[in-house]
Enzyme design. Structure first.
Site, PDB file in Angstrom:
ATOM      1  CB  SER A  33      -2.494  -6.880  12.049  1.00  0.00           C
ATOM      2  OG  SER A  33      -3.881  -6.778  12.296  1.00  0.00           O
TER       3      SER A  33
ATOM      4  CB  CYS B 255      -0.901  -0.004   1.236  1.00  0.00           C
ATOM      5  SG  CYS B 255       0.035   0.052   2.791  1.00  0.00           S
TER       6      CYS B 255
ATOM      7  CB  SER C 121       3.919  -5.494   4.912  1.00  0.00           C
ATOM      8  OG  SER C 121       3.291  -6.585   5.546  1.00  0.00           O
TER       9      SER C 121
ATOM     10  CD  GLU D  79      -2.465   0.734  13.311  1.00  0.00           C
ATOM     11  OE1 GLU D  79      -3.547   1.367  13.343  1.00  0.00           O
ATOM     12  OE2 GLU D  79      -2.181  -0.100  12.422  1.00  0.00           O
TER      13      GLU D  79
ATOM     14  CG  HIS E 240      -0.353  -4.754  15.639  1.00  0.00           C
ATOM     15  ND1 HIS E 240      -0.068  -3.517  15.099  1.00  0.00           N
ATOM     16  CD2 HIS E 240      -0.213  -5.644  14.628  1.00  0.00           C
ATOM     17  CE1 HIS E 240       0.223  -3.659  13.816  1.00  0.00           C
ATOM     18  NE2 HIS E 240       0.143  -4.939  13.505  1.00  0.00           N
TER      19      HIS E 240
ATOM     20  CG  HIS F 100       4.037  -1.261  12.404  1.00  0.00           C
ATOM     21  ND1 HIS F 100       5.364  -1.567  12.177  1.00  0.00           N
ATOM     22  CD2 HIS F 100       3.317  -2.127  11.669  1.00  0.00           C
ATOM     23  CE1 HIS F 100       5.439  -2.589  11.348  1.00  0.00           C
ATOM     24  NE2 HIS F 100       4.219  -2.948  11.019  1.00  0.00           N
TER      25      HIS F 100
ATOM     26  CB  CYS G  58      -5.999   2.396   6.094  1.00  0.00           C
ATOM     27  SG  CYS G  58      -5.245   0.948   5.374  1.00  0.00           S
TER      28      CYS G  58
ATOM     29  CB  CYS H  28       1.145   4.441   7.757  1.00  0.00           C
ATOM     30  SG  CYS H  28      -0.231   4.647   6.594  1.00  0.00           S
TER      31      CYS H  28
END
Length: 334
Positions: A234, A19, A278, A136, A134, A84, A205, A106
């Site tokens: 994830s 992405c 990713s 993020e 995680h 992240h 997203c 991001c």
């Protein structure tokens, strides 16, 4: 075409793979290596993909989990924060150590950080829908003071967590979650709390949404659905779940063609194939080639959206030019 090979239709999802946020993060590390020379330190895997991480290591990146791991003699070297996102304490720590850092978070994760901070600024207790541990989630929770955020992982959590007394609630979510699971949790929260505040914009997203929708289109009737991605990714794990729910007879997560369990998957007619945000396209090509060795393969595109999004790198790196080979790596095709 070979007469002795069984026919196999590969339904290839689009969008798939890198992405804009992943592309930007990888580009930041490559540009930093070009501009400042190796080593460049990277806090946590820049993105959750072994192929990408190993490729950057070969170019001179050193991956660490804590700033303490940077030796004294390398304190002047750049350090990049992963896509992240990181808690506020990390850049503060870097500044205290006089480190030069580049933040590859991001932009869509940064947007969630801002949404969470806005809730808190308006006096709301923040509910973060996400998965414990995680990176993020750790980064988003670390934008706010201790105790200002409650992590909600399941519908059960939404129904039974003890809310703080006398405070309004606002929620945000991790960007890489299952759309259906998140919708169920939000529905449970809204049923329980009439006045709960949604974020100003969708947290999940566009890339997560697009990849899940493409998998939903390709999975029904698939004998097997393969998702290219890492076990700690994830969004890749969610694609496996989406494929199973959408009607694939079986769905698996693989990092390389070498992980395909050939002895378990004989007599395929339809294979669904996608890649997490990713995962580079070169591995998708590798997997198609591996099936072509055993099957008479035809590829059918399952394209449900276009992705024109592009996130520019920071100004400090815009004066660096990349070679064609660099760009092939950044774009996941080399």
């Amino acid at each position: 075409m070979s007469a002795d090979k069984q026919k196999l239709t590969i339904r290839l999802c689009g969008p798939r793979g890198f992405c804009a946020g992943v592309d930007r993060a990888i580009q930041i590390v490559v540009l930093a290596l070009k501009k400042y020379g190796p080593p460049v330190y990277v806090r946590h895997e820049i993105v959750h993909n072994r192929y990408v991480v190993e490729g950057l290591q070969q170019r001179g990146a050193i991956f660490i989990e804590d700033l303490d791991e940077i030796p004294e003699e390398h304190r002047e070297r750049p350090v990049v924060f992963s896509a992240h996102g990181v808690p506020k304490s990390v850049p503060a720590d870097a500044q205290a150590r006089n480190l030069f850092y580049l933040d590859a978070t991001c932009p869509l994760v940064s947007k969630v950080h801002k949404q969470a901070m806005r809730h808190q600024r308006l006096g709301r207790h923040v509910l973060l829908i996400g998965h414990a541990g995680h990176p993020e989630v750790i980064g988003t929770m670390g934008q706010l003071p201790h105790g200002a955020v409650t992590l909600i992982e399941t519908v059960e959590d939404a129904l039974h967590f003890p809310p703080p007394a006398g405070v309004e609630l606002g929620y945000v979510s991790q960007t890489t979650l299952s759309l259906e699971d998140t919708a169920e949790i939000i529905s449970a929260l809204e049923r329980r709390f009439d006045n709960i505040h949604a974020p100003a914009a969708e947290s999940i997203c566009y890339a997560t949404t697009n990849r899940q929708n493409a998998v939903k289109a390709a999975a029904p009737g698939s004998d097997l659905f393969l998702v290219v991605g890492a076990p700690n990714s994830s969004n890749s794990r969610r694609l496996v779940e989406v494929a199973e729910r959408a009607g694939a007879r079986r769905a698996l997560l693989v990092q390389r063609a070498s992980e395909i369990p050939w002895e378990e998957i004989a007599d395929l007619s339809v294979l669904g194939l996608s890649a997490g945000a990713s995962a580079p396209e070169i591995i998708v090509d590798e997997i198609i080639a591996a099936f072509a060795d055993s099957y008479d393969v035809s590829v059918e595109l399952a394209i449900t959206a276009e992705e024109p999004e592009n996130f520019p790198v920071m100004r400090a790196l815009r004066d660096v030019e990349l070679t064609k080979a660099d760009m092939a790596f950044v774009n996941g095709v080399g």
